[in-house]
Design an enzyme around this catalytic site. Structure first.
Site, PDB file in Angstrom:
ATOM      1  N   GLN A  70      -6.465  37.490   4.586  1.00  0.00           N
ATOM      2  CA  GLN A  70      -5.762  36.208   4.618  1.00  0.00           C
ATOM      3  C   GLN A  70      -4.564  36.229   3.671  1.00  0.00           C
ATOM      4  O   GLN A  70      -4.660  36.701   2.539  1.00  0.00           O
ATOM      5  CB  GLN A  70      -6.730  35.091   4.232  1.00  0.00           C
ATOM      6  CG  GLN A  70      -6.230  33.697   4.525  1.00  0.00           C
ATOM      7  CD  GLN A  70      -7.351  32.669   4.480  1.00  0.00           C
ATOM      8  OE1 GLN A  70      -8.533  33.013   4.549  1.00  0.00           O
ATOM      9  NE2 GLN A  70      -6.996  31.408   4.373  1.00  0.00           N
ATOM     10  N   SER A 117     -10.785  41.698   1.921  1.00  0.00           N
ATOM     11  CA  SER A 117     -11.401  40.399   2.195  1.00  0.00           C
ATOM     12  C   SER A 117     -11.669  40.249   3.692  1.00  0.00           C
ATOM     13  O   SER A 117     -12.471  41.000   4.253  1.00  0.00           O
ATOM     14  CB  SER A 117     -10.512  39.278   1.652  1.00  0.00           C
ATOM     15  OG  SER A 117     -11.175  38.044   1.673  1.00  0.00           O
ATOM     16  N   LEU A 118     -11.008  39.314   4.380  1.00  0.00           N
ATOM     17  CA  LEU A 118     -11.210  39.147   5.816  1.00  0.00           C
ATOM     18  C   LEU A 118     -11.035  40.458   6.567  1.00  0.00           C
ATOM     19  O   LEU A 118     -11.747  40.737   7.542  1.00  0.00           O
ATOM     20  CB  LEU A 118     -10.222  38.093   6.324  1.00  0.00           C
ATOM     21  CG  LEU A 118     -10.220  37.662   7.791  1.00  0.00           C
ATOM     22  CD1 LEU A 118      -9.446  38.587   8.692  1.00  0.00           C
ATOM     23  CD2 LEU A 118     -11.620  37.429   8.340  1.00  0.00           C
ATOM     24  N   ARG A 170     -17.338  32.073   9.053  1.00  0.00           N
ATOM     25  CA  ARG A 170     -16.867  32.276   7.674  1.00  0.00           C
ATOM     26  C   ARG A 170     -15.668  31.384   7.384  1.00  0.00           C
ATOM     27  O   ARG A 170     -15.603  30.709   6.352  1.00  0.00           O
ATOM     28  CB  ARG A 170     -16.505  33.747   7.475  1.00  0.00           C
ATOM     29  CG  ARG A 170     -16.024  34.135   6.079  1.00  0.00           C
ATOM     30  CD  ARG A 170     -15.694  35.619   6.095  1.00  0.00           C
ATOM     31  NE  ARG A 170     -15.371  36.185   4.787  1.00  0.00           N
ATOM     32  CZ  ARG A 170     -14.146  36.306   4.296  1.00  0.00           C
ATOM     33  NH1 ARG A 170     -13.106  35.842   4.998  1.00  0.00           N
ATOM     34  NH2 ARG A 170     -13.934  36.863   3.125  1.00  0.00           N
ATOM     35  N   HIS A 180     -13.389  33.799  -3.576  1.00  0.00           N
ATOM     36  CA  HIS A 180     -13.933  34.968  -4.277  1.00  0.00           C
ATOM     37  C   HIS A 180     -14.268  34.642  -5.744  1.00  0.00           C
ATOM     38  O   HIS A 180     -13.876  35.355  -6.668  1.00  0.00           O
ATOM     39  CB  HIS A 180     -12.962  36.152  -4.195  1.00  0.00           C
ATOM     40  CG  HIS A 180     -12.720  36.634  -2.807  1.00  0.00           C
ATOM     41  ND1 HIS A 180     -13.717  37.206  -2.046  1.00  0.00           N
ATOM     42  CD2 HIS A 180     -11.606  36.605  -2.025  1.00  0.00           C
ATOM     43  CE1 HIS A 180     -13.216  37.523  -0.852  1.00  0.00           C
ATOM     44  NE2 HIS A 180     -11.955  37.161  -0.820  1.00  0.00           N
ATOM     45  N   GLN A 202     -19.403  39.390  -0.911  1.00  0.00           N
ATOM     46  CA  GLN A 202     -17.942  39.411  -0.900  1.00  0.00           C
ATOM     47  C   GLN A 202     -17.368  38.009  -1.078  1.00  0.00           C
ATOM     48  O   GLN A 202     -16.309  37.823  -1.664  1.00  0.00           O
ATOM     49  CB  GLN A 202     -17.450  40.017   0.418  1.00  0.00           C
ATOM     50  CG  GLN A 202     -15.947  40.222   0.501  1.00  0.00           C
ATOM     51  CD  GLN A 202     -15.419  40.012   1.904  1.00  0.00           C
ATOM     52  OE1 GLN A 202     -15.541  38.927   2.467  1.00  0.00           O
ATOM     53  NE2 GLN A 202     -14.840  41.063   2.466  1.00  0.00           N
TER      54      GLN A 202
END
Length: 291
Positions: free
Chosen positions: A10, A88-89, A113, A192, A240
């Site tokens: 992202q 991440s994503l 998510r 996060h 994560q």
């Protein structure tokens, strides 16, 4: 040579992304439209309702475009990579490339998510530029602010913080005195970090319904900065969400492979720039290999 495919997360989304790919893979677009309930091509190419910047829309859109980039990469004659990783994503695209799940399952995962993460508000994020992670932690400790977490270890000279917006702003003078720049990010959530624990719990319950397949390519985990084991996919995806993205260590692990060659598959070149920074500041990898 070790071929390594990396997928952005992202922040890499942009209107127009995937414009040369949607027509090449109509089945993927049809699946995305059916699962999401709206036209993915319209969202990515025109964004008429200005939804692309909203987490619940960003994540499925970026996952889809990253997947299209990977499919085109293979269709154009590239070999299956030796390793994959995502930020991440983007880690969901790495797992898709490693055949942990099919496209539809992966899209449903990131749809859930994104919905959970998009429902959380409060807090913010800021990038600290020009100081290494050790110095960043020292400044936070010296300032006596205990409410801020490290969200992303992005590069040797770039660390992203998450926490209450007021506390992030209170840290600015301390970082500036240490010779670093602080750049607030355009988000309204402390991703996060400890502030995402409720999201992690809810996502863990959702993952109980998902069956993951054995990985056919090693995937480097954001949570451990080591290759996934087949039995820890769900755990790592949950961790994560409310733990740091350890991108620096992940890249350092991969740089230890013979003649590593990275290719970024997705919109933009954010990861390519981060990898360049990490390459220019070699640091010994002090995490043990698992295999």
């Amino acid at each position: 040579m070790t071929g390594i495919a990396v997928f952005p997360g992202q922040g890499s989304q942009t209107v127009g992304m995937g414009k040369d790919l949607f027509d090449r893979f109509p089945d993927i677009c049809a699946t995305a439209d059916r699962v999401l309930g709206y036209p993915i091509r319209e969202l990515c190419l025109g964004d008429p309702e200005r939804k692309l910047g909203r987490t619940e829309f960003t994540q499925p859109a970026l996952f889809t475009v990253n997947a299209l980039h990977y499919m085109a990469h293979l269709a154009d004659g590239a070999s299956v990579p030796d390793f994959v990783a995502g930020h991440s994503l983007g880690e969901y695209n790495a797992l898709l490339a490693a055949e942990a799940f099919d496209f539809e399952t992966g899209l449903r995962l990131v749809q859930k998510r994104g919905a959970l993460m998009g429902a959380i508000s409060g807090g913010g994020m800021a990038a600290v530029l020009g100081a290494d992670a050790g110095r960043v932690r020292a400044v936070i400790q010296e300032a006596g602010i205990s409410t801020v977490d490290v969200a992303n270890f992005n590069a040797i000279s770039q660390t992203v913080l998450s926490g209450p917006s007021d506390d992030l702003e209170r840290l600015r003078p301390s970082f500036e005195s240490a010779g670093a720049n602080v750049v607030p990010l355009n988000v309204r959530t402390a991703f996060h970090s400890r502030y995402m624990r409720s999201v992690a719990r809810d996502f863990a319950a959702f993952l109980d319904t998902i069956r993951f397949m054995p990985l056919v390519v090693p995937v480097i985990s954001n949570f451990t900065a080591l290759p996934y084991r087949d039995d820890e996919i769900a755990n790592n995806l949950v961790k994560q969400i409310d733990h740091s993205v350890r991108w620096v260590e992940s890249v350092q692990y991969l740089l230890d492979e013979p003649d590593p060659v990275f290719v970024e598959l997705g919109p933009g070149t954010v990861l390519t720039r981060l990898i360049k920074d990490i390459r220019q500041h070699p640091t010994p990898v002090n995490i043990a290999r698992r295999y």
